[in-house]
Write a protein that holds these residues in place. Structure first.
Motif, short mmCIF file in Angstrom:
data_model
loop_
_atom_site.label_atom_id
_atom_site.label_comp_id
_atom_site.label_asym_id
_atom_site.label_seq_id
_atom_site.Cartn_x
_atom_site.Cartn_y
_atom_site.Cartn_z
N THR A 57 -19.99 -43.97 40.35
CA THR A 57 -19.51 -42.85 40.07
C THR A 57 -18.57 -42.38 38.14
OG1 THR A 57 -17.04 -42.45 40.46
CG2 THR A 57 -18.47 -42.18 42.33
N GLN A 63 -16.62 -55.81 41.09
CA GLN A 63 -17.62 -55.12 41.52
C GLN A 63 -17.98 -55.43 40.38
OE1 GLN A 63 -14.96 -52.70 43.67
NE2 GLN A 63 -15.81 -52.32 45.51
N CYS A 64 -17.53 -54.41 39.22
CA CYS A 64 -18.52 -54.14 38.38
C CYS A 64 -19.30 -55.61 37.77
CB CYS A 64 -17.11 -53.50 37.05
SG CYS A 64 -16.18 -52.21 38.07
N TYR A 80 -15.63 -41.53 37.29
CA TYR A 80 -15.07 -43.06 37.02
C TYR A 80 -14.29 -43.57 37.99
CZ TYR A 80 -10.62 -44.23 37.44
OH TYR A 80 -8.65 -44.45 37.97
N ASN A 81 -14.78 -44.74 37.00
CA ASN A 81 -14.76 -46.10 38.23
C ASN A 81 -13.40 -47.27 38.54
OD1 ASN A 81 -18.01 -46.24 38.86
ND2 ASN A 81 -18.38 -46.59 36.77
N GLY A 82 -12.12 -46.46 37.72
CA GLY A 82 -11.52 -47.06 37.74
C GLY A 82 -10.57 -48.01 38.90
N ASP A 83 -11.21 -47.04 39.89
CA ASP A 83 -10.80 -47.80 41.25
C ASP A 83 -11.28 -48.66 41.96
OD1 ASP A 83 -9.27 -45.70 41.77
OD2 ASP A 83 -10.41 -43.96 42.90
N LEU A 84 -12.65 -49.50 41.27
CA LEU A 84 -13.47 -50.93 40.96
C LEU A 84 -12.82 -52.16 40.57
CD1 LEU A 84 -17.28 -49.13 40.98
CD2 LEU A 84 -16.03 -49.40 42.78
N THR A 85 -12.65 -53.24 41.27
CA THR A 85 -12.25 -54.08 40.83
C THR A 85 -13.94 -54.93 39.92
OG1 THR A 85 -13.93 -55.59 42.25
CG2 THR A 85 -11.97 -54.94 43.14
#
Length: 60
Positions: A29, A39-40, A31-36
């Protein structure tokens, strides 16, 4: 800070990243701060893999 050598490619790369992430089931999205990191990194790695394959197929 990331620098784009070809600013016109920014939108295309964003679309490509979104497509790859969707195919991999990674919920990218704004904001991708919740992804590990895994994952990124897996999305980035898959993008590079596909770009290299595309380049190599163009050489043939």
């Amino acid at each position: 800070m990331a620098y784009n050598l070809v600013p016109e490619a920014k939108q295309g790369l964003a679309k490509f990243k979104s497509q790859v992430a969707t195919e991999m089931g990674v919920p990218f999205t704004d904001y991708n701060g919740d992804l590990t990191s895994k994952q990124c990194g897996s999305v980035g790695g898959e993008m590079v893999k596909r770009m290299v394959e595309q380049y190599e197929s163009g050489l043939k």
